[in-house]
Design an enzyme around this catalytic site. Structure first.
Site, PDB file in Angstrom:
ATOM      1  N   LYS A  43       3.420   3.041   8.248  1.00 44.51           N
ATOM      2  CA  LYS A  43       3.317   2.580   9.645  1.00 44.51           C
ATOM      3  C   LYS A  43       4.326   3.330  10.532  1.00 44.51           C
ATOM      4  O   LYS A  43       4.050   3.579  11.709  1.00 44.51           O
ATOM      5  CB  LYS A  43       3.558   1.071   9.738  1.00 44.51           C
ATOM      6  CG  LYS A  43       2.455   0.211   9.118  1.00 44.51           C
ATOM      7  CD  LYS A  43       1.095   0.426   9.757  1.00 44.51           C
ATOM      8  CE  LYS A  43       0.094  -0.631   9.330  1.00 44.51           C
ATOM      9  NZ  LYS A  43      -1.293  -0.278   9.692  1.00 44.51           N
ATOM     10  N   ILE A  90      -8.955  -8.045  11.887  1.00 44.86           N
ATOM     11  CA  ILE A  90      -8.509  -7.848  13.267  1.00 44.86           C
ATOM     12  C   ILE A  90      -9.560  -7.014  14.018  1.00 44.86           C
ATOM     13  O   ILE A  90      -9.869  -7.282  15.181  1.00 44.86           O
ATOM     14  CB  ILE A  90      -7.125  -7.160  13.285  1.00 44.86           C
ATOM     15  CG1 ILE A  90      -6.061  -8.106  12.698  1.00 44.86           C
ATOM     16  CG2 ILE A  90      -6.747  -6.752  14.706  1.00 44.86           C
ATOM     17  CD1 ILE A  90      -4.687  -7.487  12.489  1.00 44.86           C
ATOM     18  N   LEU A 128      -7.805  -9.772   4.559  1.00 40.91           N
ATOM     19  CA  LEU A 128      -7.989  -9.181   3.228  1.00 40.91           C
ATOM     20  C   LEU A 128      -6.828  -8.249   2.882  1.00 40.91           C
ATOM     21  O   LEU A 128      -6.241  -8.338   1.795  1.00 40.91           O
ATOM     22  CB  LEU A 128      -9.310  -8.397   3.232  1.00 40.91           C
ATOM     23  CG  LEU A 128      -9.841  -7.867   1.908  1.00 40.91           C
ATOM     24  CD1 LEU A 128     -10.171  -9.034   0.985  1.00 40.91           C
ATOM     25  CD2 LEU A 128     -11.098  -7.029   2.157  1.00 40.91           C
ATOM     26  N   TYR A 135       6.759  -4.969   1.909  1.00 39.30           N
ATOM     27  CA  TYR A 135       5.849  -4.143   2.714  1.00 39.30           C
ATOM     28  C   TYR A 135       5.984  -2.671   2.324  1.00 39.30           C
ATOM     29  O   TYR A 135       5.041  -1.893   2.420  1.00 39.30           O
ATOM     30  CB  TYR A 135       6.114  -4.372   4.206  1.00 39.30           C
ATOM     31  CG  TYR A 135       4.943  -4.023   5.090  1.00 39.30           C
ATOM     32  CD1 TYR A 135       3.724  -4.682   4.971  1.00 39.30           C
ATOM     33  CD2 TYR A 135       5.059  -3.024   6.056  1.00 39.30           C
ATOM     34  CE1 TYR A 135       2.656  -4.356   5.788  1.00 39.30           C
ATOM     35  CE2 TYR A 135       3.995  -2.704   6.880  1.00 39.30           C
ATOM     36  CZ  TYR A 135       2.801  -3.371   6.736  1.00 39.30           C
ATOM     37  OH  TYR A 135       1.745  -3.035   7.553  1.00 39.30           O
TER      38      TYR A 135
HETATM   39  P1  NAD Z   1      -8.687  -5.943   6.855  1.00 33.40           P
HETATM   40  O1  NAD Z   1      -8.589  -5.892   5.370  1.00 33.40           O
HETATM   41  O2  NAD Z   1      -9.665  -6.883   7.427  1.00 33.40           O
HETATM   42  O3  NAD Z   1      -8.926  -4.491   7.470  1.00 33.40           O
HETATM   43  C1  NAD Z   1      -8.499  -3.318   6.845  1.00 33.40           C
HETATM   44  C2  NAD Z   1      -9.665  -2.366   6.884  1.00 33.40           C
HETATM   45  O4  NAD Z   1      -9.282  -1.092   6.356  1.00 33.40           O
HETATM   46  C3  NAD Z   1     -10.868  -2.860   6.085  1.00 33.40           C
HETATM   47  O5  NAD Z   1     -11.994  -2.949   6.913  1.00 33.40           O
HETATM   48  C4  NAD Z   1     -11.061  -1.769   5.049  1.00 33.40           C
HETATM   49  O6  NAD Z   1     -12.424  -1.543   4.738  1.00 33.40           O
HETATM   50  C5  NAD Z   1     -10.460  -0.575   5.777  1.00 33.40           C
HETATM   51  N1  NAD Z   1     -10.182   0.543   4.874  1.00 33.40           N
HETATM   52  C6  NAD Z   1      -9.355   0.578   3.789  1.00 33.40           C
HETATM   53  N2  NAD Z   1      -9.431   1.793   3.201  1.00 33.40           N
HETATM   54  C7  NAD Z   1     -10.310   2.535   3.940  1.00 33.40           C
HETATM   55  C8  NAD Z   1     -10.821   3.839   3.847  1.00 33.40           C
HETATM   56  N3  NAD Z   1     -10.458   4.687   2.852  1.00 33.40           N
HETATM   57  N4  NAD Z   1     -11.713   4.263   4.762  1.00 33.40           N
HETATM   58  C9  NAD Z   1     -12.105   3.452   5.777  1.00 33.40           C
HETATM   59  N5  NAD Z   1     -11.659   2.196   5.925  1.00 33.40           N
HETATM   60  C10 NAD Z   1     -10.781   1.737   4.995  1.00 33.40           C
HETATM   61  O7  NAD Z   1      -7.199  -6.310   7.343  1.00 33.40           O
HETATM   62  P2  NAD Z   1      -6.532  -6.329   8.790  1.00 33.40           P
HETATM   63  O8  NAD Z   1      -5.300  -7.130   8.615  1.00 33.40           O
HETATM   64  O9  NAD Z   1      -7.519  -6.703   9.813  1.00 33.40           O
HETATM   65  O10 NAD Z   1      -6.067  -4.816   8.983  1.00 33.40           O
HETATM   66  C11 NAD Z   1      -6.405  -4.028  10.110  1.00 33.40           C
HETATM   67  C12 NAD Z   1      -5.193  -3.231  10.564  1.00 33.40           C
HETATM   68  O11 NAD Z   1      -4.243  -4.140  11.100  1.00 33.40           O
HETATM   69  C13 NAD Z   1      -4.471  -2.474   9.454  1.00 33.40           C
HETATM   70  O12 NAD Z   1      -4.028  -1.243   9.948  1.00 33.40           O
HETATM   71  C14 NAD Z   1      -3.298  -3.383   9.155  1.00 33.40           C
HETATM   72  O13 NAD Z   1      -2.211  -2.683   8.587  1.00 33.40           O
HETATM   73  C15 NAD Z   1      -2.987  -3.828  10.554  1.00 33.40           C
HETATM   74  N6  NAD Z   1      -2.110  -4.988  10.649  1.00 33.40           N
HETATM   75  C16 NAD Z   1      -2.396  -6.145   9.984  1.00 33.40           C
HETATM   76  C17 NAD Z   1      -1.540  -7.219  10.056  1.00 33.40           C
HETATM   77  C18 NAD Z   1      -1.814  -8.491   9.306  1.00 33.40           C
HETATM   78  O14 NAD Z   1      -0.878  -9.270   9.108  1.00 33.40           O
HETATM   79  N7  NAD Z   1      -3.039  -8.749   8.891  1.00 33.40           N
HETATM   80  C19 NAD Z   1      -0.378  -7.137  10.849  1.00 33.40           C
HETATM   81  C20 NAD Z   1      -0.119  -5.957  11.550  1.00 33.40           C
HETATM   82  C21 NAD Z   1      -0.985  -4.886  11.430  1.00 33.40           C
END
Ligand code: NAD
Length: 263
Positions: A170, A19, A202, A163
């Site tokens: 969250k 995202i 991921l 979850y």
């Molecule tokens: P993503 O795996 O692409 O991104 C998650 C990121 O968190 C990665 O870049 C990872 O390197 C980083 N991360 C993890 N541990 C870390 C640390 N210790 N220090 C720094 N960075 C760290 O997945 P995404 O779905 O793009 O997630 C981005 C955000 O969106 C998250 O907060 C996730 O909870 C939220 N989100 C995702 C969804 C979904 O369905 N994918 C829905 C709602 C919210």
């Protein structure tokens, strides 16, 4: 362009499905100058390769579990940009074994880790970057705001099977958005969250039966579809821009309306 002349940092790019990457592209398209971070050396090459395709010039390491890396990031941003107009926190982590079965079986270690990386990190980043985001010194009062944005999910407000510990993290993150908005508002810093619908990334792959959530959306969500990272990014650009200058402490659902449904 909505972000013309604005400088911002985006945490959370892992790959092209992230995202955070969609937000980076949308912010770039709206004229922002960006810095990207990577969680550790494993991600560095991929993040730099993606960022270079947008002409990004600034890359910094930041494991949000380490205070020294957060402080070093704030120092680097000060040297690079002087001031910061926005910060995007798109970071979350929980152990895979905590994202299946019953929440009641959550381990102490798993609980604390999810809270630290997925929730407390927003507060730590706001504290470290506050001097860069502070707009209270403007001669005519606060004319342009600074913006902090995080990403959350419905599981922070309702029970979503598997979850679990991330839902509780969250919930804490969304409460942090409100407390930070109250603390930082007088400085002209807005703090908001976008609550995205399920998207195959991921992180999402770590949640057991995640594909069931995706499969149900086209039947149950009012807009009869799953959302895309681009749709989440466009709403995010609104929060980063002055179009949202009167909005803080808010959680906006970008989930095709799924959150509005009862049964
Ligand atoms: P993503 O795996 O692409 O991104 C998650 C990121 O968190 C990665 O870049 C990872 O390197 C980083 N991360 C993890 N541990 C870390 C640390 N210790 N220090 C720094 N960075 C760290 O997945 P995404 O779905 O793009 O997630 C981005 C955000 O969106 C998250 O907060 C996730 O909870 C939220 N989100 C995702 C969804 C979904 O369905 N994918 C829905 C709602 C919210």
């Amino acid at each position: 362009m909505l972000l013309s002349g604005r400088k911002g940092v985006i945490l959370g790019v892992a790959n092209k499905r992230s995202i955070a990457w969609a937000i980076a592209k949308a912010a770039h398209d709206q004229g922002a100058e960006l810095a990207l971070t990577y969680a550790n050396d494993r991600f560095k090459e991929g993040v730099v390769e993606l960022g270079d395709s947008l002409g990004v010039k600034h890359y910094f390491p930041c494991d949000v579990g380490r205070d020294q890396e957060i402080t070093a990031l704030a120092d680097s941003l000060k040297k690079t940009f002087g001031q910061l107009d926005f910060l995007v926190h798109a970071v979350a982590f929980a152990k895979k074994e905590e994202l299946q079965g019953g929440y009641v079986d959550t381990s102490r270690e798993g609980y604390l880790l999810a809270q630290e990386i997925s929730s407390f990190s927003l507060t730590a980043l706001c504290k470290a970057c506050k001097p860069l985001l502070d707009r209270s010194g403007q001669a005519e009062g606060i004319e342009r705001t600074a913006s902090v944005l995080t990403l959350t999910y419905l599981g922070g407000q309702r029970v979503v099977p598997n979850y679990n510990v991330m839902g509780v993290a969250k919930a804490a993150l969304e409460a942090s958005v409100r407390y930070l908005a109250a603390d930082l508002g007088p400085l002209g810093i807005r703090v908001n969250a976008v609550s995205a619908g399920p998207i195959k990334t991921l992180s999402a792959a770590g949640v057991s039966s995640f594909s069931t959530l995706l499969d149900q959306m086209p039947d149950r969500a009012p807009l009869r579809k799953n959302v895309t990272t681009e749709e989440v990014a466009d709403a995010s650009v609104f929060f980063l821009s002055e179009m949202a200058r009167g909005v803080t402490g808010e959680v906006l659902f970008v989930d095709a309306g799924f959150h509005a449904m009862g049964l």
